[in-house]
Design a protein around this motif. Structure first.
Motif, PDB file in Angstrom:
ATOM      1  N   TYR A   1       1.511  -1.056  -0.373  1.00 38.57           N
ATOM      2  CA  TYR A   1      -0.306   0.324   0.156  1.00 38.57           C
ATOM      3  C   TYR A   1       0.540   1.437   0.062  1.00 38.57           C
ATOM      4  CZ  TYR A   1      -2.921   4.068   1.610  1.00 38.57           C
ATOM      5  OH  TYR A   1      -3.731   5.107   1.591  1.00 38.57           O
ATOM      6  N   ASN A   2       1.600   1.226   0.352  1.00 41.57           N
ATOM      7  CA  ASN A   2       2.696   2.520   1.148  1.00 41.57           C
ATOM      8  C   ASN A   2       3.320   2.442  -0.540  1.00 41.57           C
ATOM      9  OD1 ASN A   2       2.120   3.186   3.521  1.00 41.57           O
ATOM     10  ND2 ASN A   2       4.050   1.420   4.348  1.00 41.57           N
ATOM     11  N   ASN A   3       3.740   1.411  -0.912  1.00 44.09           N
ATOM     12  CA  ASN A   3       4.367   1.614  -2.785  1.00 44.09           C
ATOM     13  C   ASN A   3       4.213   2.259  -3.587  1.00 44.09           C
ATOM     14  OD1 ASN A   3       7.074   0.510  -0.958  1.00 44.09           O
ATOM     15  ND2 ASN A   3       6.489  -1.604  -2.191  1.00 44.09           N
ATOM     16  N   LEU A   4       2.455   2.072  -3.498  1.00 48.10           N
ATOM     17  CA  LEU A   4       1.244   2.920  -4.713  1.00 48.10           C
ATOM     18  C   LEU A   4       1.331   4.177  -4.157  1.00 48.10           C
ATOM     19  CD1 LEU A   4      -1.278  -0.152  -3.817  1.00 48.10           C
ATOM     20  CD2 LEU A   4       0.056   0.595  -6.135  1.00 48.10           C
ATOM     21  N   LYS A   5       2.313   4.751  -3.398  1.00 44.41           N
ATOM     22  CA  LYS A   5       1.610   6.117  -3.383  1.00 44.41           C
ATOM     23  C   LYS A   5       3.728   6.725  -3.541  1.00 44.41           C
ATOM     24  CE  LYS A   5      -1.654   5.777  -0.530  1.00 44.41           C
ATOM     25  NZ  LYS A   5      -2.794   6.370  -0.923  1.00 44.41           N
ATOM     26  N   ASN A   6       3.963   5.857  -4.529  1.00 46.29           N
ATOM     27  CA  ASN A   6       5.434   5.810  -4.823  1.00 46.29           C
ATOM     28  C   ASN A   6       5.066   7.230  -6.481  1.00 46.29           C
ATOM     29  OD1 ASN A   6       8.615   7.175  -5.963  1.00 46.29           O
ATOM     30  ND2 ASN A   6       8.873   4.786  -5.795  1.00 46.29           N
TER      31      ASN A   6
END
Length: 367
Positions: free
Chosen positions: A55-60
């Motif tokens: 999920y955090n990677n999707l914010k890159n």
């Protein structure tokens, strides 16, 4: 596929931890790649196998910079992107769980309602393999199949060349972006292939033909076709990987046998011995196993030639069918006292001569 959809799909595929299987899971759950990026945290974490890290990677947001650069290449190169949920995506590949979310296509590829086979093998092809590859494709030519391979040295490029000689559509599945040609020596075949067929890849323009890409490429070769044919292979090699993947996809696999002492027949012999491939000696074996029928073209009907010269065994079969009418292959073999493998070869030859025709249910009749 709209530019917005393509941009978001490209960006999603650049997110760390997102491969084809995960990307499909995300898209199927959220409805689109764009919706994935806009989804709430609770919605993403509700998807099986998706955790906080992804999920955090999707914010890159850097993935969109990479996607925009690839969009520019696609727009200026004439390459067609094929999305797995759209009608122009190869139908057989849709049924492969790890099939690419996006394919990039060049040329005039048309796989709709087409017979398709993949022909692969060693890069060190012998004269035995060369002769058999040529005869196989030439004998299959009246059925107008699409010939798929990997555009590599040896069996691959040989299959493409023979297909072009027979005016068959042929597709090269490559392990790099479509901004380059590998091997470079094969550049002379590109334009001709794109006239009737072309190239497919899942790799971006920034991708080089690295070793690991060829293994990924092999699943596309296997997934695109009804059957995979291994012409020659040592006891290890990429073509054996393709055969194993085709088996995993529940597709037919055929292997050409050779002498037990021949290095480049060891892989094929082992596939047959372990029942991971059917033995292939000629086109008739493949036609029989796949239940392909020779379709009569409306503008060029197949007619019985006058004064066709038949070999003694062919004449025996023809006389039997004229007397008996339509009959099953197994019964013909029994009544004419010949083994199935020999009869199947004769029936194909007689069909090409226009003196018999196949019927549904593995029946044959004289014309």
């Amino acid at each position: 596929m709209t530019d917005t959809e393509l941009l978001n799909t490209l960006a999603l595929l650049r997110v760390e931890g997102v491969g084809d299987i995960v990307a499909k899971r995300l898209i199927n759950h959220c409805g689109s790649a764009e919706a994935v990026f806009k989804a709430k945290k609770s919605q993403i974490l509700a998807i099986e196998g998706i955790g906080e890290i992804l999920y955090n990677n999707l914010k890159n947001t850097h993935v969109f910079t990479l996607a925009e650069a690839e969009m520019k290449f696609i727009a200026t190169s004439g390459i067609k992107p094929l999305f797995y949920l759209e009608p122009n995506y190869p139908e057989r590949l849709k049924h492969c769980i790890d099939g690419p979310v996006l394919l990039f296509s060049s040329g005039t590829i048309n796989l709709e309602n087409r017979k398709t086979i993949s022909i692969v093998g060693t890069r060190q092809m012998t004269s035995y393999g060369s002769d058999l590859c040529r005869k196989l494709i030439e004998d299959l030519a009246p059925l107008d199949p699409v010939i798929i391979s990997g555009f590599a040295y040896g069996v691959d490029i040989h299959a493409h060349i023979i297909a072009m000689e027979q005016n068959l559509q042929t597709i090269g599945v490559v392990a790099h972006g479509l901004n380059q040609v590998y091997p470079k020596v094969h550049k002379k075949y590109v334009a001709k292939m794109e006239e009737n067929g072309g190239f497919l890849t899942e790799f971006w323009s920034i991708s080089n033909p690295d070793k690991e890409n060829f293994v990924r490429r092999n699943r596309i070769v296997a997934g695109l076709s009804e059957a995979t044919v291994i012409i020659e292979s040592a006891d290890r090699g990429g073509s054996l990987i393709t055969a194993n993947i085709a088996n995993d996809y529940n597709r037919d696999v055929f292997a050409v046998p050779g002498r037990v002492t021949d290095k480049y027949s060891m892989g094929c012999n082992n596939l047959i011995k372990s029942q991971r491939a059917s033995l292939l000696t000629d086109a008739a074996d493949l036609i029989y196993m796949l239940n392909w029928q020779l379709e009569e073209k409306k503008d060029k009907p197949i007619q019985k030639q006058l004064f066709v010269m038949l070999e003694p065994e062919e004449q025996k079969v023809y006389d039997y069918l004229q007397k008996k009418g339509k009959e099953l292959m197994d019964i013909i073999a029994l009544e004419c006292e010949m083994p199935i493998f020999r009869l199947s070869s004769l029936l194909l030859t007689m069909e090409l001569k226009g003196v018999i025709r196949p019927l549904p249910g593995k029946l044959f009749e004289a014309i």
